[in-house]
Motif scaffolding. Structure first.
Motif, PDB file in Angstrom:
ATOM      1  N   ASP A 150      -0.813   4.164  -1.919  1.00  0.00           N
ATOM      2  CA  ASP A 150      -1.608   4.748  -1.270  1.00  0.00           C
ATOM      3  C   ASP A 150      -1.143   5.431  -0.038  1.00  0.00           C
ATOM      4  O   ASP A 150      -1.903   6.638   0.345  1.00  0.00           O
ATOM      5  CB  ASP A 150      -2.596   3.537  -0.859  1.00  0.00           C
ATOM      6  CG  ASP A 150      -3.535   2.950  -2.221  1.00  0.00           C
ATOM      7  OD1 ASP A 150      -3.833   3.573  -3.121  1.00  0.00           O
ATOM      8  OD2 ASP A 150      -3.996   1.933  -1.742  1.00  0.00           O
ATOM      9  N   LYS A 180      -8.071   3.413   2.681  1.00  0.00           N
ATOM     10  CA  LYS A 180      -7.354   2.530   1.716  1.00  0.00           C
ATOM     11  C   LYS A 180      -6.930   1.194   2.215  1.00  0.00           C
ATOM     12  O   LYS A 180      -6.111   0.388   1.594  1.00  0.00           O
ATOM     13  CB  LYS A 180      -6.239   3.391   1.258  1.00  0.00           C
ATOM     14  CG  LYS A 180      -6.555   4.750   0.461  1.00  0.00           C
ATOM     15  CD  LYS A 180      -6.831   4.237  -0.923  1.00  0.00           C
ATOM     16  CE  LYS A 180      -7.114   5.580  -1.946  1.00  0.00           C
ATOM     17  NZ  LYS A 180      -7.882   5.451  -3.032  1.00  0.00           N
ATOM     18  N   LYS A 234       0.954  -1.213   0.046  1.00  0.00           N
ATOM     19  CA  LYS A 234      -0.070  -0.142  -0.035  1.00  0.00           C
ATOM     20  C   LYS A 234       0.688   1.332   0.030  1.00  0.00           C
ATOM     21  O   LYS A 234       0.463   2.341   0.459  1.00  0.00           O
ATOM     22  CB  LYS A 234      -0.936  -0.065   1.284  1.00  0.00           C
ATOM     23  CG  LYS A 234      -1.874  -1.254   1.155  1.00  0.00           C
ATOM     24  CD  LYS A 234      -3.264  -0.888   2.064  1.00  0.00           C
ATOM     25  CE  LYS A 234      -4.345  -1.695   1.475  1.00  0.00           C
ATOM     26  NZ  LYS A 234      -4.092  -3.042   1.564  1.00  0.00           N
TER      27      LYS A 234
END
Lengths: 458, 458
Positions: B204, B227, B201
């Motif tokens: 993000d 997210k 991630k």
């Protein structure tokens, strides 16, 4: 992509040495343009297609690079239209922009679009690339620079005088001796056509006459007759086949030959004004010559026509050209705006300077010294000196990695850097620098001030 | 064409004053690039489509301007292919070239294509236009210049140190005080992702973190949770939401936060080397700051990341950026070629200098004097002086036409030419020149030498 990458045919990569040499030429052209009162403009690389199409004849239209519309360019096209499979009508539907083909049409467009902001007479110069989908060949590229200076908004013949001086100033500054600036006048050509009674055959006549150097008098006459110009007519302009002497001799001959033509005599008087004044003011390293076979740009030039030939002995086409066009901006709806301009052929001038070995060595000057990197501490010591030298506008470099010293010296050698600065523990402890002249091999131990003094000498 | 001509949206004409100001910025960038040992290259405006396509993501592919094949571009297309009416597969069949989208991919292509001629490490700069079919808006154009300096073939962090100095040198030379050079490191970002246990991630996370200034701590945390980043993970990097102090304070905080991440600690040590050395060597007018929210070019940068903010109080986005990419030329098959580079945003720097009134007046200097034209004889007398003045590198002009004197003075005024030289019969007979200062109105009678002396003072 597995295979080695390449560039489109007719285009070029320029190496550091090539860019430096091109920039040298451009900077001399630019500074002379400015000395003569020309001001720079720049226009976009692509124009709306309607600005360019139809301005250069059918051949030109074909050679203009068109840009595909962004996104779904088929959006507004019907299946029927597609099925005709005719690329010509399709082009204008899927492409609305095109790359600049020369600098003159964009300049005319600029003048009309900005006419209210411009103070006339407007002397502008423009040095930008243009693109043509021509078949590439030696010395002909699909992307190349044009360097143009034009004056718009004055019919004064002093402009022509100054443009000849400008050519001379640039070529003198480039060290090019013996360039011939050829001049002719469109009205002379019209006068000749009138005298031979074949005004409708002017283009055939001048195209044939232009070949005098190549195919000789008989060849030219043969071609003229084939094109329907009578022997009697050709007889009338016999002096043109053996047209020698000084510029004023030639003008005298023309004034006799063209007595009966009003246009022709106007051309004679224009030529006389220009050539007389150029001669009285004096040229530096160039020669002005009257060449009645000069018929370039016949479609648009209306007065003076210029073409520049490299010094004798250099086998190369013209390195510049230009002329006067009485209706520069008419195509965009602004009438009665006379323009006159000249252009320098950057690529060919480059080749001429290369052939005659006229690029000064300083053009390729790279960094003055490479500091050898012996490790982090030494590099920091070097960087302290480098930071101060650069602040004093001296070009110096640190070899970025601590690799074998031999490799670092090799790097200086390949880059043609004239000095190496060696800083080991001894030098650091003493606050000194070992400066090695890589040409003579001589090495001396110096303090910072002396280092700076030596490296600041050109 | 009856209507007034125009140019494609997103493109610009540059007037003489604008060109002069742009050239001023470019010449300062260029001379500093060279002072730091960078050498210029130039690449073609268009590349083969395969060189560019797929290098900038899907969005990039869409924004690349494609050039329609010359001649019958439908030649090799079957009726069936046409009838699908799908522009995407059709594009590559009717277009094989595309306009340069940035300078980095062409540079990578250049390095691979010319690898045998290049002496590495290769420090190159490139100042050329690029084209993007972006939606035009304030400060965003479809044709704009990039000014890039990159080093390829060395992993040395001294390059990063020098690039920070180079930014400082350029902005100092431009008179811009208080520019902030923000630095981050891709490995810091990877380390953070590792610590929070959300390596997948990373993008993000950084995209959210990048908005800290705009949406605040709560907003960022909310977005991170949306997210799929856990509250627990976010807790672990709490110091990042209130990350202040000196650069070395920040580096210390990071070294605690990222202790468990090998990548992260490598980033810390790189940052430390760069920031320490920059600080010890000293900057002139700029500030170096560590900004962990800086995540530009995350797809390709692998080490340092740079972004330059204008002085406080100027509402403008970044005026420069860059970073290190460990595999610059891999896309063209040449592996393990590390590169690091920076870019200057010409258009935005222009706007900042304009806003702060930092363009020197001399940038707009045009001709020093306009010679008033009273007729052919007087003009010739003037041209004699003009010819000699120009040979001495003094910019002067003759008004080309013999029109009303008031109109000629108006021309000098509108062009902001500081002096007029008046030559009538009296002056000619005495071999003198009446020199009128157009600012003060003062007029004096001088000989040629004095004229030359006065006009040669800047």
């Amino acid at each position: 992509m597995a295979s080695k990458p390449s560039i489109p045919k007719g285009t070029r990569d320029f190496s550091p040495a090539e860019v430096a040499k091109r920039q040298y030429i451009i900077s001399i052209i630019k500074s002379n343009f400015e000395k003569f009162g020309f001001q720079p403009i720049e226009t976009p690389s692509f124009e709306n297609s309607e600005t360019l199409m139809g301005k250069y004849g059918e051949e030109g239209d074909r050679l203009i690079f068109k840009i595909l519309n962004s996104g779904d360019f088929l959006d507004k096209i019907s299946l029927e239209e597609l099925q005709t499979i005719n690329y010509k009508p399709l082009t204008s539907k899927i492409s609305e922009k095109a790359l600049r083909y020369d600098l003159t049409v964009p300049f005319a467009r600029y003048v009309v679009q900005h006419q209210n902001e411009i103070e006339f007479p407007f002397k502008r110069y423009q040095i930008q690339p243009v693109w043509r989908a021509d078949r590439p060949q030696k010395g002909r590229f699909r992307e190349f620079y044009q360097c143009d200076a034009d004056v718009v908004g004055s019919k004064s013949l002093w402009q022509e005088v100054e443009l000849v001086q400008l050519y001379d100033a640039v070529f003198t500054a480039l060290g090019l001796k013996g360039v011939t600036i050829k001049i002719n006048n469109r009205k002379i050509l019209s006068g000749i056509a009138e005298v031979i009674g074949a005004s409708d055959k002017l283009i055939d006549f001048t195209v044939a006459l232009d070949k005098l150097d190549k195919i000789g008098e008989d060849g030219v006459k043969k071609e003229m007759i084939e094109k329907g110009i009578s022997e009697n007519a050709i007889e009338k302009v016999q002096p043109l086949f053996n047209f020698t002497g000084s510029v004023s001799d030639k003008i005298n001959q023309l004034s006799i030959l063209l007595t009966s033509s009003e246009q022709g005599m106007k051309g004679v008087s224009e030529l006389q004004f220009i050539c007389d004044n150029v001669s009285k003011l004096g040229l530096n390293k160039s020669i002005l010559d009257l060449d009645v076979t000069l018929a370039r740009g016949l479609n648009y030039y209306t007065g003076a026509i210029f073409e520049v030939a490299p010094p004798e002995g250099v086998a190369m086409g013209s390195i510049g050209g230009g002329g006067r066009y009485d209706d520069l901006t008419g195509i965009f709806g602004l009438k009665d705006m006379s323009g006159v301009g000249i252009s320098f052929g950057l690529d060919r001038i480059y080749l001429v300077l290369e052939e005659l070995n006229l690029f000064p060595e300083t053009v390729l000057a790279t960094s003055k010294a490479l500091f050898i990197n012996y490790g982090e501490k030494e590099a920091f010591y070097a960087m302290q000196a480098i930071t101060k030298l650069r602040a004093a506008n001296i070009k110096v470099e640190l070899y970025p990695d601590t690799v074998k010293v031999g490799k670092q010296f090799m790097h200086a050698d390949k880059r043609q850097i004239p000095y190496a600065v060696i800083v080991g523990e001894t030098e650091m402890n003493e606050g000194k620098f070992a400066l090695k002249n890589l040409v003579s091999g001589e090495q001396i131990l110096v303090g910072f001030d002396e280092l700076k003094n030596i490296l600041s000498i050109n």
